[in-house]
Enzyme design. Structure first.
Site, PDB file in Angstrom:
ATOM      1  N   ILE A  70      77.192 168.404 138.812  1.00  0.00           N
ATOM      2  CA  ILE A  70      78.624 168.656 138.905  1.00  0.00           C
ATOM      3  C   ILE A  70      79.195 168.872 137.512  1.00  0.00           C
ATOM      4  O   ILE A  70      78.871 168.135 136.573  1.00  0.00           O
ATOM      5  CB  ILE A  70      79.348 167.457 139.562  1.00  0.00           C
ATOM      6  CG1 ILE A  70      78.823 167.225 140.976  1.00  0.00           C
ATOM      7  CG2 ILE A  70      80.848 167.667 139.579  1.00  0.00           C
ATOM      8  CD1 ILE A  70      79.270 168.234 141.978  1.00  0.00           C
ATOM      9  N   GLY A 126      73.941 167.192 141.530  1.00  0.00           N
ATOM     10  CA  GLY A 126      74.265 168.124 142.608  1.00  0.00           C
ATOM     11  C   GLY A 126      73.174 169.138 142.877  1.00  0.00           C
ATOM     12  O   GLY A 126      73.051 169.654 143.990  1.00  0.00           O
ATOM     13  N   ASP A 129      71.044 167.553 145.406  1.00  0.00           N
ATOM     14  CA  ASP A 129      71.715 167.667 146.706  1.00  0.00           C
ATOM     15  C   ASP A 129      71.406 169.014 147.352  1.00  0.00           C
ATOM     16  O   ASP A 129      71.105 169.089 148.549  1.00  0.00           O
ATOM     17  CB  ASP A 129      73.239 167.538 146.530  1.00  0.00           C
ATOM     18  CG  ASP A 129      73.672 166.144 146.141  1.00  0.00           C
ATOM     19  OD1 ASP A 129      73.286 165.182 146.822  1.00  0.00           O
ATOM     20  OD2 ASP A 129      74.413 166.016 145.146  1.00  0.00           O
ATOM     21  N   GLU A 149      73.683 160.503 139.651  1.00  0.00           N
ATOM     22  CA  GLU A 149      75.060 160.075 139.887  1.00  0.00           C
ATOM     23  C   GLU A 149      75.385 158.663 139.413  1.00  0.00           C
ATOM     24  O   GLU A 149      76.497 158.409 138.921  1.00  0.00           O
ATOM     25  CB  GLU A 149      75.398 160.210 141.377  1.00  0.00           C
ATOM     26  CG  GLU A 149      75.690 161.635 141.830  1.00  0.00           C
ATOM     27  CD  GLU A 149      74.444 162.450 142.127  1.00  0.00           C
ATOM     28  OE1 GLU A 149      74.582 163.580 142.626  1.00  0.00           O
ATOM     29  OE2 GLU A 149      73.325 161.955 141.856  1.00  0.00           O
ATOM     30  N   ASP A 157      77.166 161.555 146.851  1.00  0.00           N
ATOM     31  CA  ASP A 157      77.849 161.718 148.138  1.00  0.00           C
ATOM     32  C   ASP A 157      77.746 163.113 148.745  1.00  0.00           C
ATOM     33  O   ASP A 157      78.460 163.443 149.688  1.00  0.00           O
ATOM     34  CB  ASP A 157      79.333 161.329 148.015  1.00  0.00           C
ATOM     35  CG  ASP A 157      80.095 162.133 146.967  1.00  0.00           C
ATOM     36  OD1 ASP A 157      79.538 163.120 146.444  1.00  0.00           O
ATOM     37  OD2 ASP A 157      81.248 161.767 146.669  1.00  0.00           O
TER      38      ASP A 157
END
Length: 276
Positions: A70, A126, A129, A149, A157
């Protein structure tokens, strides 16, 4: 593809190919995920999914990295944006924002067409993810990974904590997520996070393209059915999964693709399937 995106780039490297490339395209920022990404990514995937010329999608990163996570500016703006409201409204707004970002990643699983991750350089936060939502994952030997994270005081999340245990095992996922340690492409292969390693980016691109072209040449009905049944069965009992695939095949098994596959086998030739 005519769409213009701020954070992405779509390419078809050969006009006759049914393999399309979706690049995370912020190389100057290590392909860090901006707010634009979460808006544009599901739109781009949907456009590829609905395009009958597309058989397989390869997700990669422009420049030196797959994805560095991110964008910290995006993360900081989210933090600042919720501080002016009362705690209840701030929390409700933040939850909506998280659900919005989650859906962008889940769009990979919802895409009918197979999505392959081709990973080089950094795959952090991310980026993990994204790849855990992909159907197949391949990497260069010198790629590196981190479920990052917790080092940013965040509980991941966007899907890693939900998808990673099913890929590498619960204990391994717990260790990677709690330590946020960096691990290599070789360890990612040993853990099962990636299926195969390639010596460098060029070899990765060539090898993944060959794999994707092979899948794209198969019956599109069988390919999308295989993806959907596997994803659905992941969260079902064996009996429920068998019932689901019986229902799926009752609708699509008897098709021109089946007739063509049998005919090609008998004639010892490659089958030719209609686009979907």
């Amino acid at each position: 593809m005519e769409e213009n995106y701020k954070s992405l780039k779509i390419e078809q490297k050969s006009p006759d190919s049914r393999v399309f490339y979706l690049f995370i395209n912020r190389p100057s920022r290590g392909n860090a995920l901006s707010h634009d990404f979460f808006t544009e990514f599901p739109v781009a995937l949907s456009s590829l999914d609905q395009n009958p010329e597309v058989g397989v999608i390869i997700i990669s990163g422009s420049g030196n990295h797959f994805c560095s996570g991110i964008d910290l500016q995006t993360l900081n703006s989210v933090s600042q944006d919720t501080r002016s409201a009362d705690s209840g409204r701030a929390g409700e707004k933040l939850r909506r924002g998280i659900k919005f970002s989650q859906q962008a990643v889940t769009a990979i699983e919802e895409c009918r067409k197979p999505v392959i991750a081709a990973i080089h350089g950094a795959c952090v936060g991310g980026g993990v993810d994204i790849i855990t939502a992909c159907d197949l994952r391949y990497s260069t030997e010198n790629a590196f990974f981190s479920v990052k994270e917790v080092d940013l005081a965040i509980t991941a999340d966007l899907g890693s904590l939900q998808r990673l245990p099913g890929i590498v095992g619960f204990g391994n996922a717990m260790e990677l997520a709690l330590t946020a340690r960096r691990f290599s492409g070789l360890e990612a292969k040993e853990l099962g996070l990636v299926t195969r390693l390639f010596s460098n980016k060029e070899a990765l691109e060539k090898g993944v393209a060959e794999i994707a072209e092979g899948i794209a040449a198969k019956s599109p009905l069988a390919v999308i059915g295989t993806k959907r049944v596997l994803i659905q069965s992941r969260d079902l009992t064996v009996d429920q999964g068998l019932d689901y695939v019986a229902t799926w095949n009752s609708g699509v098994l008897i098709s021109d693709d089946l007739t063509e596959a049998i005919s090609a086998q008998r004639q010892k030739r490659k089958p030719l399937y209609a686009k979907l």
